[in-house]
Design an enzyme around this catalytic site. Structure first.
Site, PDB file in Angstrom:
ATOM      1  NE  ARG A  16      14.888  17.145  35.537  1.00  0.00           N
ATOM      2  CZ  ARG A  16      14.322  17.333  34.346  1.00  0.00           C
ATOM      3  NH1 ARG A  16      14.999  17.931  33.388  1.00  0.00           N
ATOM      4  NH2 ARG A  16      13.086  16.939  34.106  1.00  0.00           N
ATOM      5  CB  THR A  83       4.035  12.712  30.297  1.00  0.00           C
ATOM      6  OG1 THR A  83       4.903  12.328  29.227  1.00  0.00           O
ATOM      7  CG2 THR A  83       4.815  13.654  31.205  1.00  0.00           C
TER       8      THR A  83
HETATM    9  C1  UD1 Z   1       8.169  17.170  29.071  1.00  0.00           C
HETATM   10  C2  UD1 Z   1       7.964  16.670  27.651  1.00  0.00           C
HETATM   11  C3  UD1 Z   1       8.891  17.426  26.718  1.00  0.00           C
HETATM   12  C4  UD1 Z   1       8.625  18.917  26.821  1.00  0.00           C
HETATM   13  C5  UD1 Z   1       8.710  19.406  28.269  1.00  0.00           C
HETATM   14  C6  UD1 Z   1       8.214  20.817  28.359  1.00  0.00           C
HETATM   15  C7  UD1 Z   1       7.370  14.321  27.880  1.00  0.00           C
HETATM   16  C8  UD1 Z   1       7.825  12.922  27.739  1.00  0.00           C
HETATM   17  N1  UD1 Z   1       8.258  15.255  27.595  1.00  0.00           N
HETATM   18  O1  UD1 Z   1       9.497  16.876  29.443  1.00  0.00           O
HETATM   19  O2  UD1 Z   1       8.691  17.012  25.393  1.00  0.00           O
HETATM   20  O3  UD1 Z   1       9.535  19.616  26.015  1.00  0.00           O
HETATM   21  O4  UD1 Z   1       7.895  18.596  29.127  1.00  0.00           O
HETATM   22  O5  UD1 Z   1       8.476  21.344  29.623  1.00  0.00           O
HETATM   23  O6  UD1 Z   1       6.227  14.542  28.212  1.00  0.00           O
HETATM   24  N2  UD1 Z   1       4.526  13.737  35.347  1.00  0.00           N
HETATM   25  C9  UD1 Z   1       3.563  12.914  35.891  1.00  0.00           C
HETATM   26  N3  UD1 Z   1       3.771  11.576  35.905  1.00  0.00           N
HETATM   27  C10 UD1 Z   1       4.880  11.000  35.381  1.00  0.00           C
HETATM   28  C11 UD1 Z   1       5.862  11.847  34.828  1.00  0.00           C
HETATM   29  C12 UD1 Z   1       5.666  13.221  34.812  1.00  0.00           C
HETATM   30  O7  UD1 Z   1       2.537  13.384  36.370  1.00  0.00           O
HETATM   31  O8  UD1 Z   1       4.964   9.774  35.433  1.00  0.00           O
HETATM   32  C13 UD1 Z   1       4.307  15.188  35.340  1.00  0.00           C
HETATM   33  C14 UD1 Z   1       5.371  15.944  36.108  1.00  0.00           C
HETATM   34  O9  UD1 Z   1       4.986  16.114  37.461  1.00  0.00           O
HETATM   35  C15 UD1 Z   1       5.454  17.261  35.362  1.00  0.00           C
HETATM   36  C16 UD1 Z   1       4.992  16.919  33.956  1.00  0.00           C
HETATM   37  O10 UD1 Z   1       4.375  15.664  34.027  1.00  0.00           O
HETATM   38  O11 UD1 Z   1       4.605  18.241  35.902  1.00  0.00           O
HETATM   39  C17 UD1 Z   1       6.162  16.868  32.959  1.00  0.00           C
HETATM   40  O12 UD1 Z   1       7.100  15.939  33.418  1.00  0.00           O
HETATM   41  P1  UD1 Z   1       8.651  16.228  33.354  1.00  0.00           P
HETATM   42  O13 UD1 Z   1       9.340  15.053  33.909  1.00  0.00           O
HETATM   43  O14 UD1 Z   1       8.958  17.548  33.954  1.00  0.00           O
HETATM   44  O15 UD1 Z   1       8.860  16.261  31.779  1.00  0.00           O
HETATM   45  P2  UD1 Z   1      10.045  16.935  30.968  1.00  0.00           P
HETATM   46  O16 UD1 Z   1      11.233  16.058  31.036  1.00  0.00           O
HETATM   47  O17 UD1 Z   1      10.225  18.339  31.385  1.00  0.00           O
HETATM   48 CA    CA Z   2       9.400  19.584  32.971  1.00  0.00          CA
END
Ligand code: UD1
Ligand code: CA
Length: 467
Positions: A16, A83
């Site tokens: 995004r 995550t």
């Molecule tokens: C996540 C939470 C959500 C919470 C929000 C708070 C999950 C599934 N959801 O959503 O409940 O309210 O954060 O801001 O966790 N990342 C990785 N590897 C991956 C995917 C993500 O390292 O495969 C990292 C991203 O770089 C990021 C963090 O994890 O820093 C969170 O990922 P993001 O996709 O931003 O999660 P949200 O949709 O915001």
């Molecule tokens: Ca996030």
């Protein structure tokens, strides 16, 4: 938390953001987001951190290993499958750690306060909970995971927005993305997480339901919802920037710095400011900049990675990697480039550029000068329009000016050249040879006056006019 580890999730692309740059490398308040998160955890007592990298892994790993005072292990997540998968990769880097608690945080949460993390840790340690989540009640929960509770009010699950029912979407209590886990319980729950959801991702938030079935999941509410602001797009980035900058200014105001207009004053995270310093509007202090006590900075000033002593005045100027001693006065319209070192009480006036040069105590460069690769002694006056000719198109050469020397206006000093202590250079000179101490250097065409020349010319014009 003694020697507990933290895992920072930083593998995502940040779709995004619509950027070539990984989300966690975007700067907030002057430093990459990942470093901001790392420093928050460091201040909260987590000096051992696993950073999970994936998108732009090498670059993120490099930036994440730059901060002092932290032991960092890098874990690679080859595919961004969610995550939970990211935490799984993080745990693979902690195989020898068998018990205790583990902190997990999203790498896109740079607004957390160390104090909040610390208090959540204390609450968790004094409870029996297998997991404690940081939560917040927010006006607009869009995009966040919602906290589900049973009739007794116990947290039983987190549901991600795309998977939530309309009733669940109406819940305004959200998951902030900061978790403390009992390590053993987390290792037990993680492999049970599947990807049968709208996004086909392994959600870390799914471990909550597994842990709640086996024991207690506690929640820790944050006081200030601004803290949990995750950064997913550039609008949120700008909002976070504003919040962080305000906090930085309020920190310095509490320590005795006057900020005349906080809306137009920008101070990076790493900057240090002394008491009774005044920051005027449109001042930008960037990078590892230090400003002493009783200084007056601005308006319209940008200072990057520089060190200023006490009682320095700078207005409408740009300083890059410069060192400025006590009582110096700089500007308006001055440009100090890297390697400029001003001793005490130096005056640098309007339209002056200085680069890679030392200027001694009490010396003055009041107007219209370029000083490059020079060593200028104490008590020197460089007249208006003094230029060091330090470059011949191939190489740079030094200029040395001794203590107490006086350089007349509009002088070119063709380097390499030395003007001795106490010497005097006549205005308009092009100095190509050294001037000995206490001598006069004069290098310009001699003046000849032609008596009556102008009057004769006027008379001639008069004759023409009468013709
Ligand atoms: C996540 C939470 C959500 C919470 C929000 C708070 C999950 C599934 N959801 O959503 O409940 O309210 O954060 O801001 O966790 N990342 C990785 N590897 C991956 C995917 C993500 O390292 O495969 C990292 C991203 O770089 C990021 C963090 O994890 O820093 C969170 O990922 P993001 O996709 O931003 O999660 P949200 O949709 O915001
Ligand atoms: Ca996030």
């Amino acid at each position: 938390m003694g020697n507990a580890w933290a895992v920072i999730l930083a593998a995502g692309l940040g779709t995004r953001m619509r950027s070539e740059l990984a989300k966690v490398l975007h700067p907030v308040a002057g430093r990459p987001m990942i470093q901001k998160v790392q420093s928050i955890l460091r201040e909260a007592g987590f000096h051992q951190q696993v950073v999970v990298v994936g998108y732009q892994a090498d670059e993120v790993a490099r930036v994440a290993t730059e901060l002092p005072g932290i032991t960092v292990r890098i874990a690679r997540q080859p595919e961004q499958r969610g995550t939970a998968d990211a935490v799984m990769q993080g745990l693979a880097a902690l195989q020898e750690v068998n018990e205790g608690q583990l902190l997990v945080v999203n790498g896109d949460a740079p607004l957390l306060r160390p104090e909040t993390v610390r208090r959540m840790v204390e609450t968790h340690l004094s409870s029996e909970a297998l997991c404690t989540l940081l939560t917040a009640r927010v006006d607009d929960p869009t995009g966040y995971g919602r906290i589900l509770r049973d009739e007794a009010g116990r947290c039983v699950a987190v549901v991600e927005e795309p998977d939530a029912t309309p009733e669940q979407r109406a819940i305004d209590e959200i998951n902030a993305g900061l978790y403390l886990f009992d390590l053993g319980a987390l290792r037990w729950a993680l492999p049970q997480v599947g990807a049968e959801n709208r996004q086909h991702e392994y959600y870390l938030t799914d471990v909550v339901a597994h842990l709640a079935a086996r024991g207690t999941v506690a929640t820790f509410p944050v006081d200030d919802p601004a803290e949990i602001h995750g950064i997913n797009d550039r609008i949120q980035l700008a909002q976070a920037e504003k919040i962080l900058r305000r906090r930085i200014l309020e920190h310095w105001m509490a320590k005795g710095v006057t900020v005349v207009d906080p809306d137009t004053t920008f101070v990076d995270d790493e900057v240090q400011l002394g008491r009774d310093t005044v920051l005027l509007p449109m001042t930008f202090l960037e990078g590892p900049t230090t400003v002493g006590r009783g200084c007056r900075i601005g308006p319209n000033t940008r200072i990057v990675a520089s060190r200023l002593g006490d009682h320095v005045e700078v207005q409408m100027a740009v300083l890059l990697e410069a060192e400025v001693g006590d009582g110096c006065r700089i500007g308006p319209f001055a440009y100090l480039r890297p390697g400029t070192r001003l001793a005490e009480r130096v005056k640098v006036g309007d339209f002056v550029e200085i680069k890679n040069s030392r200027i001694g105590t009490g010396s003055k460069v009041p107007h219209l000068s370029y000083v490059g690769d020079a060593t200028v002694g104490a008590g020197v006056n460089l007249g208006a329009g003094t230029i060091t000719c330090n470059y011949d198109g191939r190489r740079k050469y030094p200029t040395t000016i001794g203590d107490g020397a006086f350089i007349g206006s509009h002088t070119s000093l063709v380097a390499p050249v030395t003007v001795g202590d106490g010497a005097f250079v006549a205005a308009g000179s092009v100095i190509t040879k050294n001037v000995p101490p206490d001598a006069l250097g004069i290098a310009r065409g001699r003046q000849r006056n032609v008596e009556r020349w102008a009057a004769r010319r006027r008379a001639e014009d008069g004759e023409k006019g009468s013709r």
